[in-house]
Design a protein around this motif. Structure first.
Motif, PDB file in Angstrom:
ATOM      1  N   UNK A   1      -7.702  -5.046  -7.400  1.00 21.82           N
ATOM      2  CA  UNK A   1      -7.254  -4.836  -6.024  1.00 21.82           C
ATOM      3  C   UNK A   1      -5.809  -5.311  -6.011  1.00 21.82           C
ATOM      4  N   UNK A   2      -4.876  -4.465  -5.632  1.00 25.19           N
ATOM      5  CA  UNK A   2      -3.451  -4.821  -5.712  1.00 25.19           C
ATOM      6  C   UNK A   2      -3.091  -5.759  -4.559  1.00 25.19           C
ATOM      7  N   UNK A   3      -2.487  -6.882  -4.929  1.00 25.87           N
ATOM      8  CA  UNK A   3      -2.130  -7.919  -3.956  1.00 25.87           C
ATOM      9  C   UNK A   3      -0.797  -7.571  -3.298  1.00 25.87           C
TER      10      UNK A   3
ATOM     11  N   UNK B   1      -2.334  -2.695   1.788  1.00 29.59           N
ATOM     12  CA  UNK B   1      -2.594  -1.340   2.321  1.00 29.59           C
ATOM     13  C   UNK B   1      -1.386  -0.413   2.177  1.00 29.59           C
ATOM     14  N   UNK B   2      -0.251  -0.966   1.727  1.00 32.63           N
ATOM     15  CA  UNK B   2       0.935  -0.103   1.616  1.00 32.63           C
ATOM     16  C   UNK B   2       1.028   0.541   0.226  1.00 32.63           C
ATOM     17  N   UNK B   3       0.056   0.227  -0.660  1.00 37.64           N
ATOM     18  CA  UNK B   3       0.093   0.780  -2.039  1.00 37.64           C
ATOM     19  C   UNK B   3       0.167   2.308  -1.972  1.00 37.64           C
ATOM     20  N   UNK B   4       1.113   2.887  -2.767  1.00 38.99           N
ATOM     21  CA  UNK B   4       1.230   4.358  -2.721  1.00 38.99           C
ATOM     22  C   UNK B   4       1.640   4.896  -4.090  1.00 38.99           C
ATOM     23  N   UNK B   5       1.733   6.229  -4.208  1.00 42.59           N
ATOM     24  CA  UNK B   5       2.039   6.846  -5.508  1.00 42.59           C
ATOM     25  C   UNK B   5       3.316   6.256  -6.128  1.00 42.59           C
TER      26      UNK B   5
END
Ligand SMILES: Cc1cc2c(cc1C)[n+](S(=O)(=O)[O-])c1c(=O)[nH]c(=O)nc-1n2C[C@H](O)[C@H](O)[C@H](O)COP(=O)(O)O
Length: 508
Positions: A252-254, A326-330
């Motif tokens: 899970x990316x922090x 929640x801002x994780x993106x491509x």
């Protein structure tokens, strides 16, 4: 000079927000300054201010008198890792600590009775049998956490039901005397194309937690994916593996990328071969069974670090996952390639357009998954996405660009065979191994894996495929897979295997 032991009276003086000490495993810790930072909120800690937070008199199905407070949620090295040494106040004279009798859930005596008379391991013939036993052996909160899906649990049921809409087209008169179900996944040779997928909080089901799954995976030469939210520490799980055993890390990316980087680097140093970045959980889904049981636990109220009250009905899931970004993106994916040489897989891809993007960005694989129905309800099953995806990848010449895995609802080896026929490299299995562990410990997981191997050999023989390479999409009929029906409840697991109905599962 040996420090004198602290008495419980001394600890009890520090029982409020301005001075808060707790006892964990016979040691006292001053957590006053940590209160506002605790992801689970300060209330759950203040519930034990001045007291022992490790033990409770409640028991779980497998290990009586096992703590249901601190340990399932926190790896044992948590305090040593995250609390400054100056806040470690010293050893406690545990003979002065009075264990408070907890109010026991009224159904607790019935559960204890069932635990004593539960079916023998030999009476479990398939993965759903373990589910039926675990349902009655596990504490309500633990069962709720493992079994829950999001909202109306339509996707949870769909994951299982979708496989029943795919029919085999078996070949005959093929020499199937010798069956070889071995294959490779991300360059690792495995004995059968399934892996133990990442599922959080293993100690809710068994006092040893995820290391039980490690030992079973070693015995059966299958890969274990280590969850970010494990009850055991990452190093405990890696230390429990055998030399040649392969493990992957689920991430899970922090929001704090420095923490993420150190976790990824450490996992690579410890020998993990692949990084599975979970991309379907920018926020954890609303799992109402979990929320209900958490809701009546006075200590479960969840506060965000800023003490701004959050929706407490999110239970432990929200409390332990408030760090997820929640801002994780491509645009973030190339950064992972810059910090590790491990294979990189996106876990939780749910549409063919994103599989094509994953090919273009250059990751090594994807898991077509809806998180076991725990995230977006009415998201499609992994097997349905696979059936839609592979023909398009083949038409674009992309089907060899990355390895495709699926997970969700796999309960029979015939489900595994269908996935391989449709082009999956392997499948992830979650709940079945949790239930087998919760009901019977390591022997349970061992039997569950062996049952799958026995089923797999039979299925490959009967479909006319001596090896994994012989399984192809001509052996399945997927015309009905996209015709959804939403059964009010999953008759197979709810009726046939319900311990209240199936005589074999009535306690003696
Ligand atoms: C059953 C279960 C699944 C969890 C899981 C916890 C449980 C109890 N947890 S969760 O608390 O956050 O939802 C994780 C997790 O840590 N990380 C993750 O990537 N998937 C998580 N999953 C999803 C899991 O990796 C598989 O996608 C899912 O379990 C496959 O479906 P089956 O259980 O039907 O095999």
């Amino acid at each position: 000079m040996v420090n004198s032991l602290l008495s419980s009276d001394e600890i009890a003086k520090h029982n409020n927000a301005t001075s808060c000490w707790v006892i964990i495993h016979g040691k006292a810790y001053d957590v006053t300054e940590f209160l506002p930072e605790h992801p689970g909120g300060s209330k759950i800690i203040l519930k034990y201010a001045g007291k022992d937070a490790t033990e409770s008199v409640l028991t779980i199905g497998f290990a009586p008198n096992f703590s249901q407070e601190f340990e399932p949620i926190h790896p044992p090295d948590t305090l040593d890792k995250y609390l400054d040494r100056s806040k470690h106040m010293g050893e406690v004279d545990m003979s002065t600590v009075v264990v408070e009798a907890k109010t026991v859930d009224p159904s607790e005596s019935e559960r204890q009775e069932y635990i004593k008379n539960k079916p023998s391991l030999e009476q479990c013939y398939n993965l759903l049998d373990f589910e039926a036993v675990a349902k009655r052996v596990m504490k309500r909160t633990a069962w709720a956490y493992y079994s829950s899906g999001a909202d109306d649990e339509i996707t949870l049921r769909e994951n299982h039901a979708a496989f029943h809409r795919i029919w085999f087209r078996p070949k005959i008169l093929v020499n199937v005397e010798n069956i070889d179900m071995s294959t490779t996944m991300l360059g690792t040779k495995v004995s059968i194309p399934f892996y133990v997928t990442a599922t959080a909080l293993g100690k809710l089901g068994h006092h040893e937690g995820e290391v039980v799954l490690t030992k079973a995976a070693a015995k059966h030469s299958v890969v274990q994916m280590i969850p970010t939210l494990a009850s055991c520490s990452f190093d405990e799980i890696v230390d429990a593996k055998e030399d040649t055993q392969v493990q992957w890390l689920q991430l899970y990316v922090n929001k704090n990328r420095a923490i993420t980087k150190s976790i990824v680097k450490h996992a690579e140093r410890r020998g993990c071969k692949a990084l599975f970045i979970t991309v379907d959980a920018p926020q954890l889904g609303r799992r109402e069974k979990d929320m209900r049981t958490k809701f009546d636990d006075s200590g479960a109220s969840v506060q965000s670090a800023s003490e701004k009250p959050v929706d407490r009905s999110q239970g432990a899931a929200r409390a332990i996952s408030s760090f997820i970004d929640p801002s994780l993106s491509w645009k973030d994916i190339p950064w992972f390639r810059s910090i590790t040489n491990m294979k990189i897989v996106l876990k939780g891809v749910q549409r063919v357009e994103d599989v094509i993007k994953a090919c273009e960005i250059g990751v090594d694989g994807v898991v077509l998954s809806n998180h076991g129905g725990r995230q977006l309800d009415t998201a499609p099953s992994g097997i349905e996405i696979l059936a839609a995806t592979m023909p398009i990848l083949k038409a674009k010449g992309l089907d060899k660009k990355l390895e495709i895995f699926i997970d969700g609802g796999i309960r029979r080896a015939s489900d595994i065979v269908k996935a391989i026929c449709l082009g999956a490299k392997g499948v992830g299995i979650g709940r079945p191994f949790l239930y087998a562990m919760s009901a019977y410990g390591l022997p349970g997981v061992d039997r569950a894996m062996q049952l799958l191997k026995d089923e797999m050999e039979m299925n490959m023989r009967l479909i006319g495929a001596p090896s994994i390479a012989d399984l192809d999409d001509s052996m399945v009929d997927t015309r009905a897979v996209a015709l959804h029906s939403t059964p009010i409840e999953d008759a197979l697991s709810a009726k046939t295997y319900d311990p209240l109905v199936a005589p074999a599962f009535k306690s003696k």
